[in-house]
Design an enzyme around this catalytic site. Structure first.
Site, PDB file in Angstrom:
ATOM      1  N   CYS A  86     -50.558 -28.111  -5.724  1.00 38.97           N
ATOM      2  CA  CYS A  86     -50.511 -28.583  -4.330  1.00 38.97           C
ATOM      3  C   CYS A  86     -49.408 -29.616  -4.166  1.00 38.97           C
ATOM      4  O   CYS A  86     -49.079 -30.351  -5.094  1.00 38.97           O
ATOM      5  CB  CYS A  86     -51.824 -29.244  -3.952  1.00 38.97           C
ATOM      6  SG  CYS A  86     -53.230 -28.157  -4.113  1.00 38.97           S
ATOM      7  N   ARG A 135     -43.345 -25.932  -6.242  1.00 37.67           N
ATOM      8  CA  ARG A 135     -44.515 -26.230  -7.065  1.00 37.67           C
ATOM      9  C   ARG A 135     -45.491 -25.057  -7.109  1.00 37.67           C
ATOM     10  O   ARG A 135     -46.357 -25.007  -7.977  1.00 37.67           O
ATOM     11  CB  ARG A 135     -45.245 -27.462  -6.509  1.00 37.67           C
ATOM     12  CG  ARG A 135     -44.394 -28.713  -6.555  1.00 37.67           C
ATOM     13  CD  ARG A 135     -44.953 -29.781  -5.649  1.00 37.67           C
ATOM     14  NE  ARG A 135     -46.185 -30.355  -6.119  1.00 37.67           N
ATOM     15  CZ  ARG A 135     -46.279 -31.439  -6.868  1.00 37.67           C
ATOM     16  NH1 ARG A 135     -45.192 -32.063  -7.261  1.00 37.67           N
ATOM     17  NH2 ARG A 135     -47.445 -31.926  -7.233  1.00 37.67           N
ATOM     18  N   TRP A 143     -52.354 -24.903  -3.530  1.00 42.89           N
ATOM     19  CA  TRP A 143     -52.457 -23.949  -4.635  1.00 42.89           C
ATOM     20  C   TRP A 143     -53.945 -23.883  -4.956  1.00 42.89           C
ATOM     21  O   TRP A 143     -54.514 -24.836  -5.466  1.00 42.89           O
ATOM     22  CB  TRP A 143     -51.645 -24.451  -5.832  1.00 42.89           C
ATOM     23  CG  TRP A 143     -51.577 -23.495  -6.973  1.00 42.89           C
ATOM     24  CD1 TRP A 143     -50.812 -22.372  -7.059  1.00 42.89           C
ATOM     25  CD2 TRP A 143     -52.299 -23.578  -8.215  1.00 42.89           C
ATOM     26  NE1 TRP A 143     -51.021 -21.754  -8.266  1.00 42.89           N
ATOM     27  CE2 TRP A 143     -51.927 -22.468  -8.991  1.00 42.89           C
ATOM     28  CE3 TRP A 143     -53.228 -24.467  -8.738  1.00 42.89           C
ATOM     29  CZ2 TRP A 143     -52.440 -22.235 -10.258  1.00 42.89           C
ATOM     30  CZ3 TRP A 143     -53.748 -24.246 -10.005  1.00 42.89           C
ATOM     31  CH2 TRP A 143     -53.341 -23.131 -10.754  1.00 42.89           C
ATOM     32  N   ASN A 167     -54.358 -33.290  -3.661  1.00 45.85           N
ATOM     33  CA  ASN A 167     -53.855 -32.520  -4.795  1.00 45.85           C
ATOM     34  C   ASN A 167     -54.718 -32.898  -5.993  1.00 45.85           C
ATOM     35  O   ASN A 167     -54.972 -34.080  -6.200  1.00 45.85           O
ATOM     36  CB  ASN A 167     -52.378 -32.900  -5.039  1.00 45.85           C
ATOM     37  CG  ASN A 167     -51.854 -32.411  -6.370  1.00 45.85           C
ATOM     38  OD1 ASN A 167     -52.337 -31.430  -6.912  1.00 45.85           O
ATOM     39  ND2 ASN A 167     -50.860 -33.103  -6.908  1.00 45.85           N
ATOM     40  N   GLY A 168     -55.186 -31.909  -6.744  1.00 48.99           N
ATOM     41  CA  GLY A 168     -56.008 -32.225  -7.913  1.00 48.99           C
ATOM     42  C   GLY A 168     -57.386 -31.607  -7.771  1.00 48.99           C
ATOM     43  O   GLY A 168     -57.604 -30.730  -6.933  1.00 48.99           O
ATOM     44  N   GLU A 203     -41.165 -16.274 -25.610  1.00 44.83           N
ATOM     45  CA  GLU A 203     -40.592 -16.775 -24.358  1.00 44.83           C
ATOM     46  C   GLU A 203     -40.115 -15.608 -23.474  1.00 44.83           C
ATOM     47  O   GLU A 203     -40.318 -15.619 -22.256  1.00 44.83           O
ATOM     48  CB  GLU A 203     -39.442 -17.754 -24.675  1.00 44.83           C
ATOM     49  CG  GLU A 203     -38.608 -18.215 -23.494  1.00 44.83           C
ATOM     50  CD  GLU A 203     -39.376 -18.989 -22.426  1.00 44.83           C
ATOM     51  OE1 GLU A 203     -40.582 -19.226 -22.588  1.00 44.83           O
ATOM     52  OE2 GLU A 203     -38.758 -19.329 -21.411  1.00 44.83           O
ATOM     53  N   LYS A 240     -41.529 -14.878 -19.757  1.00 44.32           N
ATOM     54  CA  LYS A 240     -40.647 -14.808 -18.582  1.00 44.32           C
ATOM     55  C   LYS A 240     -40.875 -13.497 -17.842  1.00 44.32           C
ATOM     56  O   LYS A 240     -40.970 -13.482 -16.626  1.00 44.32           O
ATOM     57  CB  LYS A 240     -39.160 -14.882 -18.979  1.00 44.32           C
ATOM     58  CG  LYS A 240     -38.588 -16.213 -19.396  1.00 44.32           C
ATOM     59  CD  LYS A 240     -38.397 -17.207 -18.284  1.00 44.32           C
ATOM     60  CE  LYS A 240     -39.610 -18.091 -18.178  1.00 44.32           C
ATOM     61  NZ  LYS A 240     -39.615 -19.299 -18.940  1.00 44.32           N
ATOM     62  N   GLU A 289     -44.317 -13.369 -16.031  1.00 45.75           N
ATOM     63  CA  GLU A 289     -44.551 -14.279 -14.909  1.00 45.75           C
ATOM     64  C   GLU A 289     -43.733 -13.941 -13.667  1.00 45.75           C
ATOM     65  O   GLU A 289     -44.199 -14.171 -12.561  1.00 45.75           O
ATOM     66  CB  GLU A 289     -44.403 -15.756 -15.310  1.00 45.75           C
ATOM     67  CG  GLU A 289     -43.040 -16.207 -15.725  1.00 45.75           C
ATOM     68  CD  GLU A 289     -43.028 -17.680 -16.123  1.00 45.75           C
ATOM     69  OE1 GLU A 289     -42.131 -18.076 -16.885  1.00 45.75           O
ATOM     70  OE2 GLU A 289     -43.890 -18.439 -15.680  1.00 45.75           O
ATOM     71  N   HIS A 334     -49.892  -4.364 -38.320  1.00 51.18           N
ATOM     72  CA  HIS A 334     -51.299  -4.778 -38.415  1.00 51.18           C
ATOM     73  C   HIS A 334     -52.059  -4.530 -37.117  1.00 51.18           C
ATOM     74  O   HIS A 334     -53.098  -5.135 -36.878  1.00 51.18           O
ATOM     75  CB  HIS A 334     -51.388  -6.256 -38.809  1.00 51.18           C
ATOM     76  CG  HIS A 334     -50.780  -6.523 -40.153  1.00 51.18           C
ATOM     77  ND1 HIS A 334     -51.347  -6.067 -41.317  1.00 51.18           N
ATOM     78  CD2 HIS A 334     -49.636  -7.148 -40.511  1.00 51.18           C
ATOM     79  CE1 HIS A 334     -50.585  -6.420 -42.348  1.00 51.18           C
ATOM     80  NE2 HIS A 334     -49.530  -7.071 -41.878  1.00 51.18           N
ATOM     81  N   LYS A 378     -45.549 -24.810 -10.406  1.00 47.96           N
ATOM     82  CA  LYS A 378     -44.468 -25.358 -11.229  1.00 47.96           C
ATOM     83  C   LYS A 378     -44.989 -26.454 -12.149  1.00 47.96           C
ATOM     84  O   LYS A 378     -44.618 -26.538 -13.304  1.00 47.96           O
ATOM     85  CB  LYS A 378     -43.362 -25.909 -10.307  1.00 47.96           C
ATOM     86  CG  LYS A 378     -42.167 -26.503 -11.041  1.00 47.96           C
ATOM     87  CD  LYS A 378     -41.385 -25.423 -11.759  1.00 47.96           C
ATOM     88  CE  LYS A 378     -40.237 -25.962 -12.584  1.00 47.96           C
ATOM     89  NZ  LYS A 378     -39.796 -24.986 -13.593  1.00 47.96           N
TER      90      LYS A 378
END
Ligand code: F6R
Length: 609
Positions: free
Chosen positions: A2, A27, A74, A98-99, A482, A486, A489, A505, A604
């Site tokens: 948020c 964000r 968010w 926010n939170g 990585e 990427k 997402e 395996h 973010k």
């Protein structure tokens, strides 16, 4: 995560609040809203989805007023609907938050039994009702806010308006960062926001609330109180979050711009840690004796965690120091045993990631020497660490981390050399050789970027894939991780990374002609072993995209396509490999038409658990 913004001034605020919210878009959010006080009345507009929807609402039904708060949400508690979007109102109290309020269920039951009606599924609504109940009991806004804060558990930042008080806004911070902006003659008023970036068009004079602080704002003043209610001063700094920095330039997306900025920001970061005249790394301001340490523990999340994994290989091989690397959300709950003579290193772009921050607090409590690598120098992680090593990447707006990652690697590579020298593992000659290889990185990356059209073409092979496998060995395994992160997402294609030796395996069962396999395999001591794994993939029809500084044809293996890396010292290979895995994900997402800079469901800076 948020985003919050508040303005109290003399000019109409609605459009300026919207502008500030646009600067918080990076964000990640799924609904937004604005409320103002106009002619003594609270009014709000909210909309599900992107800010264009809110903009449309505001143009259909404009909001007047010179005081207001805005929010990008968010979703944590309750779906991303207009009803759940902030601001939330109870009586004459209007809140953005926010939170997470961890005890919201208990508070909700208590407030409901006191007759307060809940119309949303959010935890935030309890804050509005709590404050309203205090006001209804005859308290003034300040006392009401203070009493309400005492009831809240969790991490949050919030801003509140009070009907009937058009020269008053109150903000509070516990856990989540909060910046206060001081206006000027040109732009009178006071501002509050989740970061200095949101406030950059209005002011660069910024103070940060400390943990537990709350602030009472009028048009021309900010009075800050600490958790205990004592008035305190927080220093006003000149923020570098210049308004111009959020421009995409000639690029279609911030992510593309940030990928292209890497030669420049890596150079800038290198010049901070390398004394080129003397061909050595310079950590003279770092007060940690690595020679006497017996262990370094690295903690981070996501991409920053992968930077930490690369560092483990680097520091153990070239620095001679044992390293543990943990995902922060695991470390914080596994009661890790820390060495009496250890140091703890935290890697974070934002410096606000809740899980990483909690691990820092744990290590501080356990008397570890704490060190952080952060991109935001005023961040909570930076301020809570004994020592800070900045990455000079500049603001990273694309949700998917790119330049922050390579700048983290840059600092970690330079730190490895420093540790190796202090521990007597590296000779002066070796230091010179590694320093020289590092300063080559920006040029080599620039050369690779010139060739990006080839990667664009190769990315077409991933567009129709349902799943993609990434393989790497040794220090390149984190680059495979990585690359897979990427891709998933920003393109939403399922991707998984395996240490190449693990293929047999289990994951080899997945291989068929529909499975693209991206192999990150620069020439090093493990090259031939990874090529054997490639043979196993090729034999089963897997479609291999080969990222290497060796010519695929010389391996005798059947590759579909090759992305060529420039040949450099093996030490810098992880930095070079980062570029093709970023570009491959980027172009795949572009071809698929996803929201590259703000992928669905992502934030973010993750300031909640
Ligand atoms: C992935 C990404 C995330 C972050 C992670 C940690 O592209 O950006 O995985 O790396 O959320 O964030 P920071 O570095 O801000 O602690």
């Amino acid at each position: 995560m948020c985003g919050i913004v508040g303005i109290i001034g003399t000019e109409p605020v609605a459009v300026r609040l919207l502008d500030a919210l646009k600067r918080l878009e990076y964000r990640g959010y799924d609904s937004a809203g604005i409320a103002t006080l106009h002619d003594g009345k609270l009014e709000r507009r909210r909309a599900k989805g992107k800010l264009v929807a809110l903009e449309k609402r505001l143009s259909d039904e404009p909001l007047g007023g010179t005081i207001g708060i805005g929010h990008t949400r968010w979703a944590t508690h309750g779906k991303p609907t207009e009803k759940n979007a902030h601001p939330h109102i109870s009586g004459g109290v209007c809140v953005v938050h926010n939170g997470i309020i961890e005890n919201f269920k208990i508070l909700r039951a208590e407030l409901a039994s006191d007759g307060y009606d809940f119309v949303t599924e959010t935890d935030t609504e309890v804050i509005a009702h709590l404050i309203a109940r205090e006001i209804d009991a005859g308290n003034d806004p300040q006392a009401a806010l203070k009493a309400s804060l005492e009831r809240l558990e969790g991490a949050f930042a919030l801003a509140v308006l009070f009907q009937g008080h058009d020269n008053l806004m109150i903000g509070a911070r516990r856990g989540s960062p909060f910046a206060i902006g001081y206006g000027s003659d040109d732009q009178p008023g006071m501002f509050i926001g989740s970061d200095a970036f949101a406030l950059a068009p209005f002011t660069n004079r910024i103070a940060y609330l400390e943990e537990g602080d709350w602030v009472v704002l009028s048009k021309d003043s900010a009075t800050i109180y600490d958790e205990g209610g004592a008035q305190v001063n927080r220093p006003i700094t000149t923020s570098m979050a210049n308004a111009l920095l959020v421009d995409k330039g000639n690029h279609r997306h911030f992510m593309a711009k940030e990928i292209h900025e890497q030669p420049e920001v890596i150079s800038r970061t290198l010049s901070h840690y390398i004394d080129l005249g003397n061909e050595k790394v310079d950590f003279s301001s770092l007060d940690i004796d690595f020679q006497s340490l017996d262990r370094l523990s690295i903690t981070a999340c996501g991409t920053a965690y992968y930077a930490g994994l690369v560092a483990k290989y680097w520091i153990e091989k070239w620095g001679g120091l044992p390293v543990d690397v943990d995902v922060a959300s695991e470390f914080r709950y596994r009661e890790p045993l820390l060495s009496d003579n250890g140091a703890a290193l935290f890697v974070s772009q934002s410096g606000e990631t809740a899980d990483t921050l909690a691990c820092l607090a744990y290590c501080n409590e356990k008397n570890q020497k704490t060190l952080s690598i952060v991109n935001v120098q005023e961040s909570s992680i930076a301020r809570g660490s004994d020592a800070v090593l900045p990455t000079l990447a500049g603001p990273e707006i694309g949700v998917a981390s790119t330049k922050a990652f390579t700048c983290q690697l840059t600092v970690l590579a330079a730190l490895t050399i420093h540790i190796g020298r202090q521990r007597g593992v590296l000779s002066k000659e070796q230091e010179v050789e590694l320093v020289h290889s590092l300063v080559e990185v920006p040029r080599l990356i620039s050369e690779m970027l010139v060739e990006e059209a080839k990667i664009d073409a190769i990315s077409q092979q991933l567009v129709h894939a349902k799943d993609v496998l990434y393989l790497g060995r040794g220090i390149h395994y984190p680059l495979a991780l990585e690359g897979a992160l990427k891709l998933k997402e920003i393109s939403y294609i399922h991707a998984e990374a395996y240490a190449a030796g693990e293929l047999k395996h289990g994951p080899i069962a997945l291989i068929d002609e529909n499975m693209p396999v991206v192999v990150v395999v620069p020439k090093d001591g493990l090259f031939d072993k990874t090529i054997s794994n490639c043979q196993e993939v090729a034999a089963r029809g897997g479609q291999i995209i080969f990222i290497s500084d060796c010519d695929a044809k010389t391996t005798g293996c059947d590759f579909v396509s090759q992305i060529s890396l420039p040949r450099g010292n093996e030490f810098i290979a992880p930095l070079l490999c980062a570029i093709p895995v970023q570009l491959l994900a980027y172009y795949t997402a572009v071809h698929m038409g996803t929201d590259v800079d703000q992928p669905r469901n992502l934030a973010k800076s993750v300031t909640v658990e």
